[in-house]
Design a protein around this motif. Structure first.
Motif, PDB file in Angstrom:
ATOM      1  N   LEU A 113       0.231  -1.211  -0.451  1.00  0.00           N
ATOM      2  CA  LEU A 113      -0.084  -0.253  -0.465  1.00  0.00           C
ATOM      3  C   LEU A 113       0.843   1.534   0.031  1.00  0.00           C
ATOM      4  O   LEU A 113       0.546   2.463  -0.177  1.00  0.00           O
ATOM      5  CB  LEU A 113      -0.842   0.297   0.745  1.00  0.00           C
ATOM      6  CG  LEU A 113      -2.204  -1.700   0.828  1.00  0.00           C
ATOM      7  CD1 LEU A 113      -3.025  -1.505   3.063  1.00  0.00           C
ATOM      8  CD2 LEU A 113      -3.178  -0.989  -0.437  1.00  0.00           C
ATOM      9  N   MET A 114       1.812   1.153   0.660  1.00  0.00           N
ATOM     10  CA  MET A 114       3.198   2.630   0.740  1.00  0.00           C
ATOM     11  C   MET A 114       3.349   2.748  -0.838  1.00  0.00           C
ATOM     12  O   MET A 114       3.524   3.718  -0.752  1.00  0.00           O
ATOM     13  CB  MET A 114       4.149   2.153   1.817  1.00  0.00           C
ATOM     14  CG  MET A 114       5.021   2.948   1.965  1.00  0.00           C
ATOM     15  SD  MET A 114       6.274   2.022   0.827  1.00  0.00           S
ATOM     16  CE  MET A 114       7.212   1.188   1.684  1.00  0.00           C
ATOM     17  N   LEU A 115       4.085   1.282  -1.553  1.00  0.00           N
ATOM     18  CA  LEU A 115       4.836   1.357  -2.657  1.00  0.00           C
ATOM     19  C   LEU A 115       3.675   2.004  -3.582  1.00  0.00           C
ATOM     20  O   LEU A 115       3.595   2.616  -4.438  1.00  0.00           O
ATOM     21  CB  LEU A 115       5.074   0.451  -2.955  1.00  0.00           C
ATOM     22  CG  LEU A 115       5.474  -0.780  -2.386  1.00  0.00           C
ATOM     23  CD1 LEU A 115       6.657  -2.457  -2.515  1.00  0.00           C
ATOM     24  CD2 LEU A 115       7.195  -0.015  -2.005  1.00  0.00           C
ATOM     25  N   TYR A 116       2.822   1.617  -2.985  1.00  0.00           N
ATOM     26  CA  TYR A 116       1.048   2.702  -4.384  1.00  0.00           C
ATOM     27  C   TYR A 116       1.118   3.362  -4.492  1.00  0.00           C
ATOM     28  O   TYR A 116       0.717   4.099  -5.282  1.00  0.00           O
ATOM     29  CB  TYR A 116      -0.200   1.950  -4.437  1.00  0.00           C
ATOM     30  CG  TYR A 116      -0.991   1.857  -5.007  1.00  0.00           C
ATOM     31  CD1 TYR A 116      -0.935   1.553  -6.110  1.00  0.00           C
ATOM     32  CD2 TYR A 116      -2.166   2.886  -4.293  1.00  0.00           C
ATOM     33  CE1 TYR A 116      -2.648   2.733  -7.106  1.00  0.00           C
ATOM     34  CE2 TYR A 116      -3.191   3.540  -5.269  1.00  0.00           C
ATOM     35  CZ  TYR A 116      -3.512   3.204  -6.573  1.00  0.00           C
ATOM     36  OH  TYR A 116      -4.211   3.424  -7.488  1.00  0.00           O
ATOM     37  N   ARG A 117       0.760   3.966  -2.865  1.00  0.00           N
ATOM     38  CA  ARG A 117       1.694   5.446  -2.831  1.00  0.00           C
ATOM     39  C   ARG A 117       2.215   6.012  -3.428  1.00  0.00           C
ATOM     40  O   ARG A 117       2.260   7.823  -3.795  1.00  0.00           O
ATOM     41  CB  ARG A 117       0.866   5.868  -0.914  1.00  0.00           C
ATOM     42  CG  ARG A 117       1.157   7.097  -0.577  1.00  0.00           C
ATOM     43  CD  ARG A 117       0.670   7.178   0.811  1.00  0.00           C
ATOM     44  NE  ARG A 117       0.775   8.882   1.019  1.00  0.00           N
ATOM     45  CZ  ARG A 117       2.078   9.503   1.249  1.00  0.00           C
ATOM     46  NH1 ARG A 117       2.976   8.642   1.175  1.00  0.00           N
ATOM     47  NH2 ARG A 117       1.887  11.467   1.770  1.00  0.00           N
ATOM     48  N   GLU A 118       3.959   5.389  -3.452  1.00  0.00           N
ATOM     49  CA  GLU A 118       4.873   6.053  -4.243  1.00  0.00           C
ATOM     50  C   GLU A 118       4.826   6.350  -5.087  1.00  0.00           C
ATOM     51  O   GLU A 118       5.984   6.829  -6.120  1.00  0.00           O
ATOM     52  CB  GLU A 118       5.577   6.107  -3.398  1.00  0.00           C
ATOM     53  CG  GLU A 118       6.079   6.207  -1.673  1.00  0.00           C
ATOM     54  CD  GLU A 118       6.774   7.167  -1.213  1.00  0.00           C
ATOM     55  OE1 GLU A 118       7.206   7.886  -2.753  1.00  0.00           O
ATOM     56  OE2 GLU A 118       5.946   7.572  -0.751  1.00  0.00           O
ATOM     57  N   GLY A 119       3.862   5.996  -6.344  1.00  0.00           N
ATOM     58  CA  GLY A 119       4.113   5.650  -7.654  1.00  0.00           C
ATOM     59  C   GLY A 119       3.911   4.075  -7.960  1.00  0.00           C
ATOM     60  O   GLY A 119       3.958   3.584  -9.229  1.00  0.00           O
ATOM     61  N   MET A 120       3.750   2.887  -7.594  1.00  0.00           N
ATOM     62  CA  MET A 120       3.862   1.440  -7.773  1.00  0.00           C
ATOM     63  C   MET A 120       2.303   1.161  -8.630  1.00  0.00           C
ATOM     64  O   MET A 120       1.552   1.560  -7.948  1.00  0.00           O
ATOM     65  CB  MET A 120       3.597   0.259  -6.293  1.00  0.00           C
ATOM     66  CG  MET A 120       3.643  -0.358  -7.872  1.00  0.00           C
ATOM     67  SD  MET A 120       3.809  -1.870  -5.891  1.00  0.00           S
ATOM     68  CE  MET A 120       1.534  -1.702  -5.233  1.00  0.00           C
ATOM     69  N   PRO A 121       2.413   0.880  -9.485  1.00  0.00           N
ATOM     70  CA  PRO A 121       1.411   0.658 -10.602  1.00  0.00           C
ATOM     71  C   PRO A 121       0.045  -0.197 -10.313  1.00  0.00           C
ATOM     72  O   PRO A 121       0.591  -1.181  -9.350  1.00  0.00           O
ATOM     73  CB  PRO A 121       2.136  -0.183 -12.147  1.00  0.00           C
ATOM     74  CG  PRO A 121       3.395  -0.034 -11.989  1.00  0.00           C
ATOM     75  CD  PRO A 121       3.617   0.270 -10.623  1.00  0.00           C
TER      76      PRO A 121
END
Length: 217
Positions: free
Chosen positions: A166-174
């Motif tokens: 979820l944190m990675l998605y917030r940082e721009g992960m597809p």
């Protein structure tokens, strides 16, 4: 300091301790502070955690920046030691016994180490989440402790690591990667929960049928 967060934390700690008291209470027992009881042990560790938390808050930020990789490696080593030497408790090999009276679950400390190393790696100027190399390193940092914890048969603790995505998605992960991860978790839970139940033909597992149905539709 964020007093709202601290207040919520204290409320959750009290609720958790009261839950332990209620779940482990024996009729006629009034010594909640006795270390021989579950509630007493929990109370001692709660008080100890306040002291440890105070020390951690007093440390300078540079300490975590300098030692994040070392802390992560120590946690990985601790997980390996737990896997090799921990006694089996209710089907799980996730608790280390220290000195005969302290039980340590390395999986809980590994979460802290993983969060630190991810923060350190992702703060580098060369990091770009849309680059294959950066994304691969991040995923490996998350999956390594997850795999070791699953090998200890502590699946519940391992699933918590998916929160990092979820944190990675917030940082721009597809978003497709996050969606794939959520689907994988759903498939896993359904297959485990209904894997031992069979349909009317006696051959097809309900878990397998449900997973295949979700994949197809």
């Amino acid at each position: 300091m964020d007093w709202w967060t601290i207040g919520i934390y204290l409320i959750l700690v009290v609720i958790g301790w009261l839950s332990v008291c209620g779940a482990s209470y024996d009729y006629g027992e009034i010594e909640f502070w006795d270390y021989s009881t579950r509630a007493g042990k929990q109370f001692v560790w709660i008080v100890g955690s306040f002291g440890i938390g105070f020390v951690l808050l007093m440390l300078e930020d540079r300490f975590y920046d300098m030692f994040s990789y070392i802390i992560y490696l120590v946690m990985i080593l601790l997980l390996i030691i737990t896997l090799l030497f921990a006694s089996e408790v209710k089907g799980s090999r996730s608790w280390l016994q220290l000195g005969g009276w302290i039980n340590l679950q390395a999986a809980e400390f590994a979460k802290f180490g993983t969060a630190l190393v991810l923060a350190k790696y992702m703060s580098q100027y060369s990091f770009n989440i849309n680059r294959g190399k950066s994304m691969l390193v991040v995923i490996m940092l998350i999956l390594l402790p997850m795999v070791l914890i699953i090998m200890q048969k502590e699946t519940g603790s391992a699933l918590v690591y998916f929160a990092f995505f979820l944190m990675l998605y917030r940082e721009g992960m597809p978003g497709i990667i996050l969606f794939s991860g959520v689907c994988a978790v759903c498939y896993f839970v359904v297959s485990v929960r209904f894997g031992d139940l069979y349909m009317s033909d006696g051959l097809t597992s309900i878990g397998e049928f449900a997973v295949l149905s979700m994949i197809l539709f």
